[in-house]
Scaffold this active site. Structure first.
Site, short mmCIF file in Angstrom:
data_model
loop_
_atom_site.label_atom_id
_atom_site.label_comp_id
_atom_site.label_asym_id
_atom_site.label_seq_id
_atom_site.Cartn_x
_atom_site.Cartn_y
_atom_site.Cartn_z
CG HIS A 140 -1.84 1.14 1.33
ND1 HIS A 140 -3.15 1.08 0.89
CD2 HIS A 140 -1.67 2.40 1.81
CE1 HIS A 140 -3.73 2.26 1.09
NE2 HIS A 140 -2.85 3.07 1.65
CD GLU A 141 1.69 3.61 3.75
OE1 GLU A 141 1.87 4.68 3.11
OE2 GLU A 141 0.68 3.41 4.46
CG HIS A 153 0.37 6.27 -0.63
ND1 HIS A 153 -0.62 7.06 -1.16
CD2 HIS A 153 -0.20 5.60 0.41
CE1 HIS A 153 -1.75 6.87 -0.47
NE2 HIS A 153 -1.53 5.98 0.48
CD GLU A 179 -5.80 5.61 0.56
OE1 GLU A 179 -4.89 6.44 0.80
OE2 GLU A 179 -5.97 4.58 1.23
#
Lengths: 488, 488
Positions: free
Chosen positions: A251-252, A255, A281
């Site tokens: 997830h990170e 980003h 997001e």
């Protein structure tokens, strides 16, 4: 201002990755001074002078598109900061700080009454700010724009309405389905250093550039971009549940890959950043949900995972594994929710915020409305407000209008995925091969490179040929979960 | 200014402990902007105004001693920065940057001629700066004061003369002594993580506070204080020679303990720093030489070292170990020198710098003078200028007057040790017990706490009852090395 923000970001990262605790007090002074200087510059007479000189039609024609956009951004920030009377803003900052510490205690004690007066003040302040800033159709739009420029209640009511009417019955069918996935094998001991080594392999596969980033430990994971050449990821490890580090880091990583690939042309300007919370997001959720919760991804990577873990997956097939990591179950806590139920948590918060700022809901009614909506949408009801209305820090920090970004990011991601499939129909094949580069390149060409040069909906329309369309997310969830739970 | 310097220190530390390389360019811009702002503030009309208002007799009487000293420090910096014409300083900064990169190549190629024109310009610039700043007895004093306020050629000629006349014959006797220590066991494989764990134990024993610091890896070890609550150490590891990390970290630990114990009253002022390079070095060398190269220290810690290493010391006695780590041998490279020969390396540089700024030596003569002095003082002669006159970065950076601090720190440390023995006659016993706290407390009471509130010689006189006296270092070296090498 960009330089000062760069320094502030290094200090923020440092504070959260092992800065010595006895230095925190003086560090806070340093951060306070530099942040204050940035705020002063953003609202200074010098800034006003620049803005008025550079905003004339004549100036606009002679300036580059980057400079014009930059002036626009600075103007936006100038207006936002300048329209609130300084005294009032100071009061607000004090209330904010108090509210955050009261909230922490209130959540622990599950005591909404304790937090209520602070929340009321924060809401009142934000209502006044909306008056200062102005609004067009709906007062809440003004708050939405802070995080998602161009987003409106009108759009959200429509997409959330459709999403809710499809997901709520799906969640219900799943809870009643007989064939729940086996998940015991997920919880075996998996040493931290092995998890980390596996995670690094996956980050490299995704295209995260370690020459322009690093991976560190923290308590609350985040990604932070100092500039495209330095975008850092932090994560945390649970040795009894590897999913926290693995899916969290992916997830990170999404980003971070966004910010690593912003056009170099924008470095040193305030445009060298994600264009909105929602688009940001969309990139993290693209990798987390559409890449790493896809069965094809694990056709390659379950073998790799077996190498790093201590035998827990030895007898597990890709299909068993895929079903396990995609288990869906209603839960009370947003940040623990799975990808199917997650949007429902967001909608509840959206409906409450919209009601608050349109004077349809009072702060005192929040616990009751919260619990009622959880029962209605998710079929479960919090025992106490600590795991209910008090669970998130956002409101204590005055961040109203932020929550919808999480769900918007998810809808954007599904819509981008659909558009990507037209150009990369071999998407699943790429995942099976671990060849994720074409995927990253597509995202860079359509999203990353622009930084703040384009508004979120502009990016979406250019990349997908249409405005926000929730149908792609609905189709994805319907298809995926009907298959996993073998719903008729 | 203190806040900005704090931010700059975090960024400096970060760049040297793993910052992603692709972010370095933009980071340099950020550092350039913040440093420029500090420089501007230090020489601003606002600063001039403060200084003139706060320097009147009337003001001085009403201000605290801290504020008066702070005004004095700011005045010193104001004068230093303001007296050089801005254009000339800019030119100098450009030459400096060029010189550093030319020096790197010149050292690699052992080509002094390549570096010579840059060194000549740097020397000429510094001669002009001395004219702007002024001087009393000796032009070189002005440069010494940059690093060691109050230090003069007169003092240094005296102490270095005495030191040289004692050490040169001692070094010669040792080179001719029959009983050289056995050192083979020092070079066994010692895994990095075990070295690190041992080093952390030693740092704790010394009194380094990990709640106000951290230990990281780097290429060129250093200690950096952001404030007394955050003083970081960096080190590097050689798995074939544990001494690099162990003695290196103890050295940096001495620097760090100094800054951790500066009075909290000075936090947020420019006085919250070591008072001079020499006093700073006295603290690192105190721990490195007088604590960790002492036999009593290893009576306790050799056992600990055996636990962390992989058998290399199993058959080694404390005495053998002590003799091995104190082996003395003339060498060409300053940073590899042992504690006996080290001061000779410094003296050579001192004599050359003094000659340069008093027009007694020309830059072109440097290689020849260098080689001649190495032969005379150390009995060895460089094969080429890469391991001779080109070995140090200091001159390429324009840091003339810096080298003597290293030897001064050593003399200060010996003198402080002598004074400490009067109050802590059980010094060796404390080392044997690993009870180093009274030692740290003595140093804090006599040195650390003052920060920049006292000048170096003021600290020395207050702590030891006399001015700089080289005899303590001479006695220490004579006694220690006569014993190790059993000289008659």
């Amino acid at each position: 201002m960009v330089a000062y923000n760069g320094a502030l970001s290094v200090m923020y990262w440092d504070l959260r990755t092992g800065a010595p605790k006895q230095g925190v007090e003086q560090r806070s002074n340093v951060i306070g001074i530099l942040s204050g200087d940035v705020f002063e510059m953003s609202t200074s007479a010098e800034m006003a002078n620049y803005l008025s000189k550079l905003s004339t039609d004549e100036a606009k024609q002679s300036l580059s598109s980057v400079t014009n956009k930059l002036v626009e951004e600075c103007q936006k920030e100038y207006d936002r900061n300048k329209k609130i009377p300084a005294e009032e803003y100071k009061e607000y900052v004090v209330i904010q700080a108090q509210a955050e510490s009261v909230w922490e205690e209130a959540r622990e004690k599950a005591d909404f009454a304790m937090f209520k007066p602070y929340l009321e003040k924060l809401v009142d302040f934000n209502k006044k700010f909306i008056d200062y800033w102005g609004y067009k159709e709906n007062k809440y739009d003004t708050l939405l724009h802070m995080y998602e420029p161009g987003m409106t209640v009108k759009i959200l009511d429509d997409v959330f309405g459709r999403l809710r009417s499809e997901i709520v019955p799906l969640v219900k069918s799943i809870s009643e389905a007989g064939n729940q996935p086996e998940t015991d094998f997920l919880y075996a001991h998996f040493p931290k250093d092995k998890q980390k080594a596996f995670t690094i392999e996956i980050l490299k596969q995704m295209g995260y550039n370690f020459d322009a980033g690093r991976l560190d430990d923290t308590v609350h994971p985040f990604a932070i971009g100092l500039n495209p050449g330095d975008v850092r990821i932090t994560t945390r490890y649970d040795e009894k549940d590897f999913r926290m580090a693995v899916f969290g880091t992916i997830h990170e990583g999404g980003h971070a890959i966004y910010e690593q690939n912003i056009s170099k042309e924008l470095v040193g300007t305030p445009l060298c950043d994600g264009t909105s919370m929602g688009i940001h997001e969309s990139q993290s959720l693209f990798y987390e949900n559409f890449v790493s919760r896809n069965a094809s991804f694990w056709k390659k990577n379950l073998e790799l995972l077996k190498k790093y873990s201590s035998g827990q997956f030895d007898d597990v097939s890709v299909d068993d594994y895929y079903r396990a990591i995609n288990e869906s179950k209603s839960s009370l806590i947003r940040i623990e929710a799975d990808e199917l139920t997650y949007p429902l948590h967001i909608m509840i918060r959206y409906e409450i915020e919209k009601g608050l700022f349109n004077d349809e809901i009072q702060v005192e009614e929040l616990p009751q409305i919260w619990n009622q909506k959880y029962e209605e949408y998710l079929g479960i009801k919090p025992d106490n407000d600590g795991v209910g209305v008090l669970q998130d820090v956002h409101w204590a920090g005055g961040s109203f209008g932020y929550f919808p970004s999480y769900a918007l990011g998810y809808m954007y991601a599904a819509q981008l995925k659909n558009a990507m499939m037209k150009e990369l129909p071999q998407f699943d094949q790429l995942l099976e091969e671990g060849s994720l580069q074409p995927i990253q390149e597509w995202l860079t060409a359509n999203v990353h490179q622009f930084g703040k040069m384009k508004e979120p909906l502009e990016i979406l329309e250019k990349a997908t040929g249409e405005g926000l369309n929730v149908q792609y997310l609905i189709d994805y969830l319907q298809e995926k979960y009907s298959k996993i739970y073998q719903l008729s």
